[in-house]
Design a protein around this motif. Structure first.
Motif, PDB file in Angstrom:
ATOM      1  N   ARG A 186       0.834  -1.214   0.000  1.00 37.74           N
ATOM      2  CA  ARG A 186       0.000   0.000   0.000  1.00 37.74           C
ATOM      3  C   ARG A 186       0.860   1.252   0.000  1.00 37.74           C
ATOM      4  O   ARG A 186       0.546   2.229  -0.691  1.00 37.74           O
ATOM      5  CB  ARG A 186      -0.938   0.006   1.205  1.00 37.74           C
ATOM      6  CG  ARG A 186      -1.897   1.210   1.215  1.00 37.74           C
ATOM      7  CD  ARG A 186      -2.812   1.198   2.413  1.00 37.74           C
ATOM      8  NE  ARG A 186      -2.077   1.311   3.672  1.00 37.74           N
ATOM      9  CZ  ARG A 186      -2.667   1.369   4.870  1.00 37.74           C
ATOM     10  NH1 ARG A 186      -3.990   1.305   4.959  1.00 37.74           N
ATOM     11  NH2 ARG A 186      -1.948   1.484   5.971  1.00 37.74           N
ATOM     12  N   ARG A 187       1.953   1.240   0.776  1.00 35.87           N
ATOM     13  CA  ARG A 187       2.837   2.407   0.795  1.00 35.87           C
ATOM     14  C   ARG A 187       3.420   2.667  -0.591  1.00 35.87           C
ATOM     15  O   ARG A 187       3.498   3.825  -1.044  1.00 35.87           O
ATOM     16  CB  ARG A 187       3.967   2.207   1.809  1.00 35.87           C
ATOM     17  CG  ARG A 187       3.531   2.270   3.250  1.00 35.87           C
ATOM     18  CD  ARG A 187       4.697   2.479   4.201  1.00 35.87           C
ATOM     19  NE  ARG A 187       5.697   1.428   4.124  1.00 35.87           N
ATOM     20  CZ  ARG A 187       5.665   0.323   4.856  1.00 35.87           C
ATOM     21  NH1 ARG A 187       4.652   0.114   5.714  1.00 35.87           N
ATOM     22  NH2 ARG A 187       6.606  -0.588   4.756  1.00 35.87           N
ATOM     23  N   ASN A 190       0.765   4.171  -2.752  1.00 36.17           N
ATOM     24  CA  ASN A 190       0.439   5.551  -2.377  1.00 36.17           C
ATOM     25  C   ASN A 190       1.512   6.546  -2.795  1.00 36.17           C
ATOM     26  O   ASN A 190       1.206   7.718  -3.045  1.00 36.17           O
ATOM     27  CB  ASN A 190       0.181   5.633  -0.876  1.00 36.17           C
ATOM     28  CG  ASN A 190      -1.172   5.039  -0.500  1.00 36.17           C
ATOM     29  OD1 ASN A 190      -1.989   4.743  -1.365  1.00 36.17           O
ATOM     30  ND2 ASN A 190      -1.413   4.856   0.788  1.00 36.17           N
ATOM     31  N   LEU A 193       0.359   7.219  -6.252  1.00 39.04           N
ATOM     32  CA  LEU A 193      -0.906   7.957  -6.295  1.00 39.04           C
ATOM     33  C   LEU A 193      -0.725   9.406  -5.856  1.00 39.04           C
ATOM     34  O   LEU A 193      -1.345  10.319  -6.415  1.00 39.04           O
ATOM     35  CB  LEU A 193      -1.948   7.263  -5.419  1.00 39.04           C
ATOM     36  CG  LEU A 193      -2.440   5.891  -5.904  1.00 39.04           C
ATOM     37  CD1 LEU A 193      -3.410   5.284  -4.903  1.00 39.04           C
ATOM     38  CD2 LEU A 193      -3.097   6.002  -7.278  1.00 39.04           C
ATOM     39  N   LYS A 194       0.122   9.634  -4.859  1.00 38.61           N
ATOM     40  CA  LYS A 194       0.382  11.005  -4.415  1.00 38.61           C
ATOM     41  C   LYS A 194       1.075  11.814  -5.506  1.00 38.61           C
ATOM     42  O   LYS A 194       0.835  13.019  -5.650  1.00 38.61           O
ATOM     43  CB  LYS A 194       1.236  10.989  -3.152  1.00 38.61           C
ATOM     44  CG  LYS A 194       0.504  10.488  -1.911  1.00 38.61           C
ATOM     45  CD  LYS A 194       1.451  10.361  -0.725  1.00 38.61           C
ATOM     46  CE  LYS A 194       0.735   9.782   0.497  1.00 38.61           C
ATOM     47  NZ  LYS A 194       1.657   9.557   1.636  1.00 38.61           N
ATOM     48  N   LEU A 199      -5.009  10.022  -4.860  1.00 37.36           N
ATOM     49  CA  LEU A 199      -5.487   9.401  -3.619  1.00 37.36           C
ATOM     50  C   LEU A 199      -6.966   9.703  -3.411  1.00 37.36           C
ATOM     51  O   LEU A 199      -7.378  10.869  -3.433  1.00 37.36           O
ATOM     52  CB  LEU A 199      -4.685   9.898  -2.421  1.00 37.36           C
ATOM     53  CG  LEU A 199      -3.416   9.123  -2.061  1.00 37.36           C
ATOM     54  CD1 LEU A 199      -2.650   9.852  -0.977  1.00 37.36           C
ATOM     55  CD2 LEU A 199      -3.756   7.707  -1.606  1.00 37.36           C
ATOM     56  N   TYR A 201     -10.728   8.590  -1.129  1.00 30.75           N
ATOM     57  CA  TYR A 201     -11.218   7.983   0.111  1.00 30.75           C
ATOM     58  C   TYR A 201     -12.732   7.878   0.072  1.00 30.75           C
ATOM     59  O   TYR A 201     -13.422   8.639  -0.619  1.00 30.75           O
ATOM     60  CB  TYR A 201     -10.805   8.824   1.324  1.00 30.75           C
ATOM     61  CG  TYR A 201      -9.312   8.872   1.560  1.00 30.75           C
ATOM     62  CD1 TYR A 201      -8.682   7.907   2.331  1.00 30.75           C
ATOM     63  CD2 TYR A 201      -8.543   9.895   1.005  1.00 30.75           C
ATOM     64  CE1 TYR A 201      -7.313   7.950   2.542  1.00 30.75           C
ATOM     65  CE2 TYR A 201      -7.173   9.946   1.205  1.00 30.75           C
ATOM     66  CZ  TYR A 201      -6.571   8.967   1.983  1.00 30.75           C
ATOM     67  OH  TYR A 201      -5.212   9.008   2.190  1.00 30.75           O
ATOM     68  N   GLN A 210      -9.409   4.327   2.369  1.00 30.47           N
ATOM     69  CA  GLN A 210      -8.842   4.588   1.057  1.00 30.47           C
ATOM     70  C   GLN A 210      -9.511   3.706   0.016  1.00 30.47           C
ATOM     71  O   GLN A 210      -9.882   2.557   0.288  1.00 30.47           O
ATOM     72  CB  GLN A 210      -7.334   4.325   1.055  1.00 30.47           C
ATOM     73  CG  GLN A 210      -6.660   4.635  -0.284  1.00 30.47           C
ATOM     74  CD  GLN A 210      -5.175   4.359  -0.270  1.00 30.47           C
ATOM     75  OE1 GLN A 210      -4.571   4.168   0.790  1.00 30.47           O
ATOM     76  NE2 GLN A 210      -4.559   4.327  -1.434  1.00 30.47           N
ATOM     77  N   ILE A 212      -9.420   2.527  -4.350  1.00 32.41           N
ATOM     78  CA  ILE A 212      -8.807   2.535  -5.679  1.00 32.41           C
ATOM     79  C   ILE A 212      -9.887   2.133  -6.659  1.00 32.41           C
ATOM     80  O   ILE A 212     -10.474   1.046  -6.534  1.00 32.41           O
ATOM     81  CB  ILE A 212      -7.617   1.564  -5.777  1.00 32.41           C
ATOM     82  CG1 ILE A 212      -6.468   2.024  -4.865  1.00 32.41           C
ATOM     83  CG2 ILE A 212      -7.117   1.444  -7.216  1.00 32.41           C
ATOM     84  CD1 ILE A 212      -5.274   1.085  -4.865  1.00 32.41           C
TER      85      ILE A 212
END
Length: 320
Positions: A186-187, A190, A193-194, A199, A201, A210, A212
């Motif tokens: 996930r990290r 992300n 995505l960032k 990102l 939610y 969160q 996707i």
């Protein structure tokens, strides 16, 4: 009727049993959603449709061609899971004014049962671990449906977000209830995505989760970042247990699952729900015992309800 463990516990008058169920489900998004079907006996046989029946358009006078679907028969077996929580009578007499020793032992044993079930939920392989049931890795691999395998033998690949979209699209019997992955995976996602401002939610039910492509994302500590990545094992990647704790080949690989829960999708089965037995006196020791036991299993009646993306580098740089 299939009920989640929490819903089933509402029909129990045993406060200890209800407390144990709450501890098992606590903070676990899978056990919180997974329904369990009560069965009689030690297994439930069900059919999985592997080939659809055909249909066609015909002209007047054409010869009609017969076409039937095919099914593969599976049996979801239940297994015996549990443990004993013992407290010595001397400790109970001398320490009970400080702490409830039996309550602490029950909590610790309940945690161990949850760990054992969830490890098997992902990595159970009954062919070599006969005391356990098949987990989702094997349930998907056994039919070679809805599995996306990337990378090469012993060499996991970096994740492409296009593959995540492909994973979600493989669940054609409705929308997945969740994507499940490791925290490291996930990290890595992300970070990508960032960088693209992607990102998102969902804040329904007073929770911020969160998503996707509108599918909730959850992490599991029971998924490994050190799975096998080997096409020579069975029909797919990511699943090579040896003794219930080790995964066999350690290729620094991981998987992402798209799961849909339901009686006709992914669900648990149980010959007996979570129960407790109390023994005030023990024959071979001066103490008391609480035995916690459960006869659970797992089935995936509709293969197209779930999917897996496997052979991934959990710490790799994610691409589009």
């Amino acid at each position: 009727m299939a009920l989640t463990l929490v819903e089933a516990s509402k029909y129990s008058n045993d406060v200890l049993q209800r407390g144990i169920i709450e501890l098992i489900v606590k903070d676990d998004p899978i056990l919180d959603r997974l329904p369990f079907k009560d069965i009689v006996g030690n297994g439930l046989t069900y059919d999985v449709e592997t080939t659809m029946s055909g249909a066609d358009f015909y002209s007047v006078g054409d010869t009609w061609v017969e076409s039937t679907g095919t099914v593969t028969q599976h049996t979801a077996h239940t297994k015996i899971l549990g443990g004993d929580a013992d407290v010595d009578n001397y400790l109970k007499a001398t320490r009970s004014n400080v702490q409830d020793l039996m309550a602490e032992q029950i909590e610790a044993k309940t945690k161990a049962i949850r760990h054992a079930y969830m490890n098997t939920f992902f990595y159970g392989y009954a062919a070599t671990e006969t005391k356990r049931f098949d987990g989702v890795h094997q349930l998907l691999t056994s039919e070679t449906y809805n599995t996306i395998a990337v990378g090469g033998s012993g060499s996991p690949a970096v994740l492409s977000m296009e593959k995540v979209e492909e994973l979600i699209d493989l669940v054609t019997d409705g929308k997945p209830d969740m994507l499940v992955m490791t925290k490291q995976m996930r990290r890595s996602i992300n970070v990508y995505l960032k960088s693209v401002g992607g990102l998102t939610y969902d804040e329904s039910a007073n929770k911020r989760v969160q998503t996707i492509l509108e599918v909730p994302v959850h992490v599991s500590d029971f998924l490994s970042n050190d799975e096998a990545c080997d096409k020579d094992y069975g029909n797919g990647y990511g699943h090579q247990p040896t003794d219930g704790t080790a995964l066999g080949d350690d290729d620094n690989s991981t998987s992402i699952f798209a799961l849909q829960f339901g009686a006709k999708a992914l669900s648990g089965v149980q010959s007996m729900g979570i129960t407790t037995e109390k023994f005030a006196k023990l024959e071979n020791k001066d103490g008391a015992r609480t035995r916690i036991k459960w006869y659970p299993g797992l089935m995936m009646q509709s293969i197209i309800s779930c999917a897996k993306l496997t052979g991934l580098q959990p710490a790799g740089t994610v691409t589009a």
